[in-house]
Design a protein around this motif. Structure first.
Motif, PDB file in Angstrom:
ATOM      1  N   UNK A   1       0.799  -1.221   0.000  1.00  0.00           N
ATOM      2  CA  UNK A   1       0.000   0.000   0.000  1.00  0.00           C
ATOM      3  C   UNK A   1       0.835   1.275   0.000  1.00  0.00           C
ATOM      4  N   UNK A   2       2.172   1.145   0.099  1.00  0.00           N
ATOM      5  CA  UNK A   2       3.007   2.340   0.232  1.00  0.00           C
ATOM      6  C   UNK A   2       2.877   3.272  -0.965  1.00  0.00           C
ATOM      7  N   UNK A   3       2.544   2.748  -2.135  1.00  0.00           N
ATOM      8  CA  UNK A   3       2.422   3.584  -3.324  1.00  0.00           C
ATOM      9  C   UNK A   3       0.990   4.041  -3.565  1.00  0.00           C
ATOM     10  N   UNK A   4       0.071   3.670  -2.671  1.00  0.00           N
ATOM     11  CA  UNK A   4      -1.336   4.011  -2.847  1.00  0.00           C
ATOM     12  C   UNK A   4      -1.667   5.343  -2.191  1.00  0.00           C
ATOM     13  N   UNK A   5      -2.744   5.952  -2.650  1.00  0.00           N
ATOM     14  CA  UNK A   5      -3.279   7.139  -2.000  1.00  0.00           C
ATOM     15  C   UNK A   5      -4.168   6.704  -0.836  1.00  0.00           C
ATOM     16  N   UNK A   6      -4.418   7.642   0.072  1.00  0.00           N
ATOM     17  CA  UNK A   6      -5.289   7.327   1.196  1.00  0.00           C
ATOM     18  C   UNK A   6      -6.688   7.926   1.043  1.00  0.00           C
ATOM     19  N   UNK A   7      -6.915   8.640  -0.069  1.00  0.00           N
ATOM     20  CA  UNK A   7      -8.266   9.076  -0.404  1.00  0.00           C
ATOM     21  C   UNK A   7      -8.294   9.481  -1.861  1.00  0.00           C
ATOM     22  N   UNK A   8      -9.471   9.414  -2.462  1.00  0.00           N
ATOM     23  CA  UNK A   8      -9.627   9.796  -3.866  1.00  0.00           C
ATOM     24  C   UNK A   8      -9.533  11.313  -4.006  1.00  0.00           C
ATOM     25  N   UNK A   9      -8.600  11.844  -4.799  1.00  0.00           N
ATOM     26  CA  UNK A   9      -8.492  13.304  -4.948  1.00  0.00           C
ATOM     27  C   UNK A   9      -9.785  13.958  -5.402  1.00  0.00           C
ATOM     28  N   UNK A  10     -10.551  13.288  -6.260  1.00  0.00           N
ATOM     29  CA  UNK A  10     -11.798  13.874  -6.751  1.00  0.00           C
ATOM     30  C   UNK A  10     -12.836  14.057  -5.656  1.00  0.00           C
ATOM     31  N   UNK A  11     -12.642  13.395  -4.516  1.00  0.00           N
ATOM     32  CA  UNK A  11     -13.602  13.493  -3.420  1.00  0.00           C
ATOM     33  C   UNK A  11     -13.086  14.355  -2.273  1.00  0.00           C
ATOM     34  N   UNK A  12     -11.958  15.012  -2.492  1.00  0.00           N
ATOM     35  CA  UNK A  12     -11.424  15.963  -1.505  1.00  0.00           C
ATOM     36  C   UNK A  12     -11.631  17.348  -2.104  1.00  0.00           C
ATOM     37  N   UNK A  13     -12.611  18.101  -1.628  1.00  0.00           N
ATOM     38  CA  UNK A  13     -13.019  19.325  -2.324  1.00  0.00           C
ATOM     39  C   UNK A  13     -11.884  20.284  -2.646  1.00  0.00           C
ATOM     40  N   UNK A  14     -10.974  20.533  -1.690  1.00  0.00           N
ATOM     41  CA  UNK A  14      -9.933  21.540  -1.927  1.00  0.00           C
ATOM     42  C   UNK A  14      -8.854  21.041  -2.874  1.00  0.00           C
ATOM     43  N   UNK A  15      -8.800  19.730  -3.107  1.00  0.00           N
ATOM     44  CA  UNK A  15      -7.685  19.162  -3.880  1.00  0.00           C
ATOM     45  C   UNK A  15      -7.687  19.611  -5.329  1.00  0.00           C
ATOM     46  N   UNK A  16      -8.829  20.033  -5.855  1.00  0.00           N
ATOM     47  CA  UNK A  16      -8.902  20.454  -7.253  1.00  0.00           C
ATOM     48  C   UNK A  16      -8.479  21.904  -7.459  1.00  0.00           C
ATOM     49  N   UNK A  17      -8.348  22.661  -6.364  1.00  0.00           N
ATOM     50  CA  UNK A  17      -7.981  24.072  -6.499  1.00  0.00           C
ATOM     51  C   UNK A  17      -6.493  24.191  -6.849  1.00  0.00           C
TER      52      UNK A  17
END
Length: 348
Positions: A66-82
């Motif tokens: 899992x070391x190369x995996x993300x811990x949440x979907x970027x599309x579901x983190x509101x601020x991540x798209x800014x």
């Protein structure tokens, strides 16, 4: 479940949860509003022993892969798209996603232990003043077990991620949903406060978010995270169905004045649960090195009032329909109050 949905207002993938995960919560709109017959209850928990996470699912653990995996979907983190967040150094951007997982897990733990399970235990013991079939009271104990397990696996998974990443959670001292509930209760006459909490739980269990359906399908997210959220989703589908039915029993137990007060209170509780915790988000953004002005820009652009109201209305649509089925919108002052919060039943 899905007061948790408030964490995702503003995200780019906001949509109603896939019904394949959440199931089809039933509300018989033709039933008498004085309360359904005890013989009418069809339990959503008929296969609980074989399907509930606490009975049938293994402990979800991170693996070395899992070391190369993300811990949440970027599309579901509101601020991540800014742009101001998306262009952070990669290690900081990963922290944004990890902190969002922490918020999700902490929200789950606190919601289940501090609010939901107290109410569910009262329903199970028959102390809420709402006559229920014996099978509904027994099912409340099943929900109690589910919610306690959701809190346990949330804390367990958070501890695993902290140990793996070294990233400590940055969380407010008090969850915002609890602060808002307490503020609403403090403004009410004492006899109304228990009803407010009962409605708060009923509403939270019938709200719908995309997250529980989207994260388990994202192959970039660590399998343990995907599996834990899927376990949560399947359980919460049954809870949603239960509380849709419970709302009708609650309505049948209230007199006309109680129904009016409860209906006027409902939109305020929906908004309190789903509106994002902007001060906490600003503080977190500054911890990544953004200036105060930059953090304010991100929050104001991601969480514009039109965006918030539109997405809150979408997440609450099923809940609003349940209230509409109780004919609350026949009272002009109730219809006006829902409209004030941007909430209205879908056109038939």
């Amino acid at each position: 479940m899905c007061g948790i949905a408030g964490l995702f207002v503003g995200c780019t993938a906001m949509a109603l949860c896939p019904r394949a995960l959440l199931g089809q919560p039933a509300l018989n709109q033709d039933s008498e509003l004085t309360g359904p017959s005890n013989d009418d209850y069809r339990s959503p928990f008929r296969n609980w022993d074989e399907r509930s996470a606490v009975r049938a699912r293994p402990r979800r653990t991170l693996s070395p892969d899992d070391d190369s995996s993300l811990y949440f979907s970027p599309d579901l983190v509101p601020v991540a798209a800014h742009d101001l967040v998306r262009h952070l150094r990669p290690e900081l951007f990963e922290q944004v996603l990890t902190q969002h997982l922490y918020r999700y897990l902490a929200f789950t733990e606190k919601l289940e232990t501090l609010v939901v399970n107290g109410t569910v235990l009262a329903i199970a013991s028959g102390s809420v003043g709402v006559p229920l079939p014996d099978e509904m009271r027994l099912d409340a104990y099943r929900i109690y077990c589910d919610e306690a397990y959701h809190a346990l696996f949330s804390v367990d998974l958070m501890r695993q991620v902290v140990a793996r990443t070294g990233t400590q959670p940055v969380l407010p001292d008090q969850p915002y949903f609890l602060r808002r509930l307490q503020e609403i209760q403090a403004a009410l006459p004492s006899p109304m406060r228990p009803l407010a909490e009962l409605l708060f739980v009923t509403i939270s269990e019938t709200l719908i978010s995309a997250t529980m359906g989207e994260v388990p399908m994202d192959p970039t997210v660590a399998p343990a995270v995907r599996d834990a959220i899927r376990d949560h989703a399947v359980d919460e589908g049954r809870h949603h169905a239960y509380f849709a039915i419970f709302l009708r029993h609650l309505w049948g137990a209230l007199d006309s004045a109680g129904r009016r007060e409860a209906a006027l209170l409902a939109p305020r509780l929906i908004d309190a649960f789903l509106r994002p915790d902007q001060p906490a988000i600003r503080s977190e953004l500054q911890s990544y090195g953004l200036t105060r002005d930059d953090a304010e820009q991100v929050v104001s652009e991601v969480y514009g009032e039109n965006t918030v109201r539109t997405q809150v209305a979408a997440m609450a649509q099923r809940t609003v329909q349940y209230f509409a089925a109780l004919e609350v919108f026949a009272a002009p002052e109730v219809a006006d109050e829902f409209h004030r919060y941007g909430l209205q039943p879908a056109a038939q």
